[in-house]
Structures are given as structure tokens and as C-alpha cells.
Enzyme design. Structure first.
Site, PDB file in Angstrom:
ATOM      1  N   TYR A 126      21.954  26.251  38.252  1.00  8.34           N
ATOM      2  CA  TYR A 126      21.299  25.051  37.738  1.00  8.34           C
ATOM      3  C   TYR A 126      21.829  24.650  36.360  1.00  8.34           C
ATOM      4  CZ  TYR A 126      17.717  24.856  41.365  1.00  8.34           C
ATOM      5  OH  TYR A 126      17.055  24.731  42.557  1.00  8.34           O
ATOM      6  N   LYS A 189      21.636  39.759  44.249  1.00  8.63           N
ATOM      7  CA  LYS A 189      22.653  39.960  45.291  1.00  8.63           C
ATOM      8  C   LYS A 189      23.847  40.606  44.593  1.00  8.63           C
ATOM      9  CE  LYS A 189      24.319  39.339  49.489  1.00  8.63           C
ATOM     10  NZ  LYS A 189      23.738  39.811  50.765  1.00  8.63           N
ATOM     11  N   ASP A 222      18.685  38.377  50.467  1.00  7.49           N
ATOM     12  CA  ASP A 222      18.583  38.164  51.921  1.00  7.49           C
ATOM     13  C   ASP A 222      17.541  39.099  52.524  1.00  7.49           C
ATOM     14  OD1 ASP A 222      20.242  40.273  51.219  1.00  7.49           O
ATOM     15  OD2 ASP A 222      21.663  39.984  52.864  1.00  7.49           O
ATOM     16  N   ASP A 246      14.016  29.496  43.577  1.00  5.84           N
ATOM     17  CA  ASP A 246      13.735  28.191  44.187  1.00  5.84           C
ATOM     18  C   ASP A 246      13.524  28.373  45.697  1.00  5.84           C
ATOM     19  OD1 ASP A 246      13.598  25.361  44.478  1.00  5.84           O
ATOM     20  OD2 ASP A 246      15.689  25.361  45.127  1.00  5.84           O
ATOM     21  N   ASP A 250       9.682  28.518  48.043  1.00  6.61           N
ATOM     22  CA  ASP A 250       9.307  27.646  49.172  1.00  6.61           C
ATOM     23  C   ASP A 250       8.923  28.497  50.377  1.00  6.61           C
ATOM     24  OD1 ASP A 250       9.810  25.336  47.726  1.00  6.61           O
ATOM     25  OD2 ASP A 250      11.094  24.425  49.259  1.00  6.61           O
TER      26      ASP A 250
HETATM   27  C1  IPM Z   1      11.513  22.975  42.542  1.00  9.34           C
HETATM   28  C2  IPM Z   1      12.357  21.839  43.035  1.00  9.34           C
HETATM   29  C3  IPM Z   1      13.390  21.476  41.983  1.00  9.34           C
HETATM   30  C4  IPM Z   1      14.291  22.675  41.809  1.00  9.34           C
HETATM   31  C5  IPM Z   1      14.213  20.205  42.269  1.00  9.34           C
HETATM   32  C6  IPM Z   1      13.313  18.998  42.422  1.00  9.34           C
HETATM   33  C7  IPM Z   1      15.251  19.951  41.227  1.00  9.34           C
HETATM   34  O1  IPM Z   1      12.943  22.172  44.246  1.00  9.34           O
HETATM   35  O2  IPM Z   1      10.879  22.835  41.478  1.00  9.34           O
HETATM   36  O3  IPM Z   1      11.467  24.001  43.197  1.00  9.34           O
HETATM   37  O4  IPM Z   1      15.241  22.862  42.563  1.00  9.34           O
HETATM   38  O5  IPM Z   1      14.021  23.447  40.908  1.00  9.34           O
HETATM   39 MG    MG Z   2      12.231  24.002  45.045  1.00  6.21          MG
END
Ligand code: IPM
Ligand code: MG
Length: 351
Positions: A126, A189, A222, A246, A250
Site C-alpha cells: 500500500y 509468508k 495461506d 486487508d 474480509d
Molecule cells: C479496507 C478497504 C480499503 C483497503 C480500500 C477501500 C482502499 O478494502 O479498508 O479494507 O484496501 O484498505
Molecule cells: Mg478491505
């Protein structure tokens, strides 16, 4: 005590969920003074800049920020994500993402999941250091590039610092200690990405030495993706670098009800920003369809960070009560209520 909070709905459903959170926070009579500001795709279209100067000023004049959601699109020259800019400019290095199975949520994968992901938030892939074509100097710098010669190349640089690794791991261990949690899992990793993940792992081991009462476990990313499906209840605190965090956050959110529950705190030493981690879902914008829980849980974390412990607990209990009673639900939970119906129900559940 009064607090000055910058409020940024962003784009799309960001407006719906911030309206819901405002409704709840106002009902709690905390004496919040809102500083309203804009950011995101809306600003890119209007000003060619996702974070206009007035928004930086609003942020700087406040204690912290409550943020909605933004739209970002790939392949647009000059476009810089508003949220990434804010994380970097305020050095919000710890992205804290709780994933807890609230009783009553029909989408819970298991009922005993209660973990927090500490995601490094300013470095890694990032960093924004990327090439569309490989400069010739780079070929001289690394012989490994020769095998790509003649190809069209794009490259992104994975930068981590020892300080960055150390402070995110330390945040995770401090959190574990404060909450009486006995283990922290460091995710990497390092068998393949030897330098950057290697440094992260070295720092995890070094920091762990200062916390003799807490066990450090280590897992490849992984494998962790698999373990989170296989036995998520084993994990209480996970710490990792930016992109892995990230992705894993999710995945973990899906185990406890999906993105409607994906809350986050972006914490630095002097500033903090709280946001649901779902996107702006343009197709639902203004329809008051989406679940405001992720934003409400983020608001609860904001109250904690502000030192409003009692208010934070009060909000947490109201969230839990609303979910366990299950009478008022958005579509993702099988209901037909609106974003604001849920917010009103949380208000009614405030003790
Ligand atoms: C998150 C989102 C962001 C990220 C995007 C919107 C840039 O996916 O906060 O997890 O990748 O950090
Ligand atoms: Mg995200």
C-alpha cells in the site's frame, strides 16, 4: 465531556450509515460537536482531488474522524484513494478489526468466534510505489529481473520498516494484555517473501519477549486463510502486514455476518479514524438498505478511544440487544427494515 468529531460520509451508502450512526450518537447526549466534511469519489469529480484542502483542515481541527465509505476505481491517472491518504498523512498505523459473533445473527458461521485483527496500515504494497514500465536502473539493481526482459512489466514495491513492524505487533500484544488474552498469532509468508515478511517475523519474536505471559504463534497467510475457516474460535488476536490484513479481515468478517459487521479503527499516536470496512455500494446509495452495524460498532470503538468507556459499553450493549432480539433487521439478515429502523431500534435498546 464534549468532543469535536470530524464526520465524513464519503460516497454512496456511506451517507446512509453515517446518518444512522449520528442518530444513535445524538440520542446518547454525549455533547458531540460535529465538523462535517467531504471526501472520496464525489470530491474527485468536483475538484479533481479526493481530499480537498478544507477536509484536511476539518480533520486537523478535530479529535478524531467518523468515516462512511468511498468509491475508488482502478486505472484512473492521478487518482489517490481518500482513505489511504488519510491513513498515511495521520500515520494511522494500526487498523484494528474486531470480528465477533453476536448472538442472534443468523449468518454466524459459529457462535464462539471473537477475534481481533491488527493490520499494519501504512506500509507494504500500500506504499503506492509502483512502476508501469521497469526503469533500466532496476535491471542493474537486481539480476532476478533479467528473466522478464523484453516483456511489458509492471511492478509494485513492498516496503516495510522495522519500526512499522514493531509498532503494529506491539499494539496487538498491548491489546492482548489489556484484555487478558493469552495468545497472539503473527501472520506472514516469510518462506517466500523473505526480506519483508522476515523482518515482520523477527519483530514479532522480539516484541513477544517483552510479554512472557502471552504466547506468540506464527502462521503463513495461506494457512491462516484456511485455519480461519477450519477453527476460527482458536484465534483471539491476529497481527499481520497491510495487504494480508486487508484480505483476512474480509474473510473473518464473513464468519460473523459479512461486511455488515466489518468495523474498524484506524489508530495512530495522535489521531484516529473509525470506519466500516465495506464499500460504498453505489447501487444501494440513498436506499437505506444496508446494515449500519459495522458503522455502529466502529462508533463504539470511537467512544472507547475517546475515553468514554461507559458510553461505549452502553452502545455495545444496545447493539448486542438489538441483534439478539432480532426483531429489526436489514435485508442481509433476512429482514425488511431500513438502515434507520435499525438505528432507532438501537436507540430504544440503550439502557
Ligand atoms: C479496507 C478497504 C480499503 C483497503 C480500500 C477501500 C482502499 O478494502 O479498508 O479494507 O484496501 O484498505
Ligand atoms: Mg478491505
Amino acid at each position: 465531556m464534549a468532543h469535536r468529531i470530524c464526520r465524513i460520509p464519503g460516497d454512496g451508502v456511506g451517507h446512509d450509515v453515517i446518518e444512522a450512526a449520528s442518530l444513535v450518537l445524538e440520542a446518547m447526549n454525549l455533547g458531540i460537536e460535529w465538523v462535517d466534511a467531504e471526501a472520496g469519489w464525489c470530491c474527485w469529480e468536483k475538484y479533481g482531488n479526493t481530499v480537498p484542502e478544507a477536509t484536511w483542515k476539518a480533520l486537523e481541527s478535530s479529535e478524531c474522524c467518523l468515516f462512511g465509505a468511498i468509491t475508488s476505481k482502478p486505472g484512473i491517472p492521478g487518482f489517490k484513494s481518500a482513505i489511504l491518504q488519510m491513513r498515511q498523512r495521520f500515520d494511522l498505523y494500526a487498523n484494528v478489526r474486531p470480528c465477533k459473533a453476536y448472538p442472534g445473527v443468523p449468518l454466524n458461521y459459529r457462535d464462539d468466534i471473537d477475534l481481533v485483527i491488527f493490520r499494519e496500515n501504512t506500509e507494504d504494497l500500500y506504499s503506492g510505489i509502483e512502476w508501469k514500465a521497469m526503469p533500466e536502473e532496476m535491471f542493474k539493481m537486481h539480476p532476478g529481473l533479467e528473466r522478464f526482459r523484453g516483456q511489458e512489466i509492471a511492478a509494485s514495491l513492498r516496503v516495510v520498516t522495522r519500526r512499522g513492524c514493531r509498532r503494529i505487533v506491539k499494539s496487538a500484544f498491548e491489546y492482548a494484555r489489556r484484555h487478558g488474552i493469552k495468545s497472539v498469532a503473527a501472520v506472514h509468508k516469510a518462506n517466500v517473501i523473505r526480506e519483508t515478511c522476515g523482518m515482520f517475523l523477527e519483530e514479532a519474536r522480539a516484541v513477544a519477549k517483552d510479554y512472557r505471559d502471552i504466547e506468540l504463534s506464527e502462521a503463513n497467510v495461506d494457512a491462516m486463510a484456511m485455519w480461519l475457516i477450519k477453527q476460527p474460535q482458536l484465534y483471539k488476536v491476529i497481527v499481520t502486514t497491510n495487504l494480508f490484513g486487508d484480505i483476512l479481515s474480509d474473510e473473518a468478517a464473513q464468519l460473523v455476518g459479512g461486511l455488515g459487521f466489518a468495523a474498524s479503527a484506524n489508530l495512530g499516536d495522535n489521531y484516529a479514524l473509525f470506519e466500516p470496512t465495506h464499500g460504498s455500494a453505489p447501487k444501494y446509495a440513498g436506499q437505506y438498505k444496508v446494515n449500519p452495524m459495522a458503522t455502529l460498532i466502529s462508533a463504539r470503538m470511537m467512544l472507547e478511544w475517546l475515553g468514554e468507556e461507559k458510553a461505549a459499553e452502553r452502545l455495545e450493549n444496545a447493539i448486542a440487544k438489538t441483534l439478539s432480539e432480532g426483531r429489526v433487521r436489514t435485508y442481509d439478515l433476512g429482514g425488511a427494515n431500513t438502515t434507520l429502523d435499525v438505528a432507532r431500534e438501537v436507540v430504544c435498546s440503550l439502557a
